[in-house]
Design a protein around this motif. Structure first.
Motif, PDB file in Angstrom:
ATOM      1  N   GLN A  47      39.383 -29.907   1.664  1.00 58.57           N
ATOM      2  CA  GLN A  47      40.857 -30.034   1.810  1.00 58.57           C
ATOM      3  C   GLN A  47      41.640 -31.064   1.150  1.00 58.57           C
ATOM      4  OE1 GLN A  47      41.622 -29.468   6.350  1.00 58.57           O
ATOM      5  NE2 GLN A  47      39.990 -27.768   6.326  1.00 58.57           N
ATOM      6  N   PHE A  48      40.763 -32.243   1.274  1.00 50.79           N
ATOM      7  CA  PHE A  48      41.473 -33.373   0.671  1.00 50.79           C
ATOM      8  C   PHE A  48      41.813 -33.419  -0.719  1.00 50.79           C
ATOM      9  CE2 PHE A  48      41.157 -37.693  -0.849  1.00 50.79           C
ATOM     10  CZ  PHE A  48      42.161 -38.228  -0.696  1.00 50.79           C
ATOM     11  N   SER A  51      44.643 -31.760  -2.295  1.00 54.15           N
ATOM     12  CA  SER A  51      46.036 -32.595  -2.207  1.00 54.15           C
ATOM     13  C   SER A  51      46.066 -33.761  -2.874  1.00 54.15           C
ATOM     14  CB  SER A  51      45.908 -32.762  -0.505  1.00 54.15           C
ATOM     15  OG  SER A  51      45.208 -33.950  -0.355  1.00 54.15           O
TER      16      SER A  51
END
Length: 122
Positions: A47-48, A51
């Motif tokens: 998820q990181f 981003s």
């Protein structure tokens, strides 16, 4: 592929190519994280990575290995708004990355350092 090549390929795929499928390819299902700010496993990392800001860049430098432990001296540009120099330490077992530690500090320009040396000479 030897351990150094595996880790360098994995980290390049993750941070340079931003290919989160690399976590499934190169990391153990029971991946252990020793950075106190990141939980075990790869789900948070998956998820990181997407981003990260568009101007984020990672440059690997020296890579060394001893007894299944691979270390990469690298430069993270625009990591939370700062340029960081890190040593990432990976344990490799049976062709998969099983554990990670890191030591990271903000980059200081040579002209601003007490010794006049760069922190990441590549």
């Amino acid at each position: 592929m030897n351990n150094k090549e595996l880790v360098l390929k994995a980290i390049t795929d993750v941070f340079v190519n931003r290919d989160i499928s690399a976590f499934d390819t190169y990391f153990s299902d029971n991946y252990i994280q020793h950075n106190p700010g990141i939980p075990n496993g790869t789900e948070v990392l998956k998820q990181f990575v997407p981003s990260l800001p568009e101007n984020f860049r990672y440059t690997p430098g020296t890579v060394t290995e001893s007894n299944g432990v691979v270390m990469i001296h690298g430069r993270y540009e625009n990591w939370n708004g700062k340029n960081m120099i890190a040593v990432d330490i990976f344990k490799v077992s049976e062709g998969r990355i099983t554990e990670h530690w890191d030591v990271m500090q903000e980059e200081v320009k040579a002209e601003d350092s007490a010794n006049g040396n760069v922190m990441f000479p590549i």
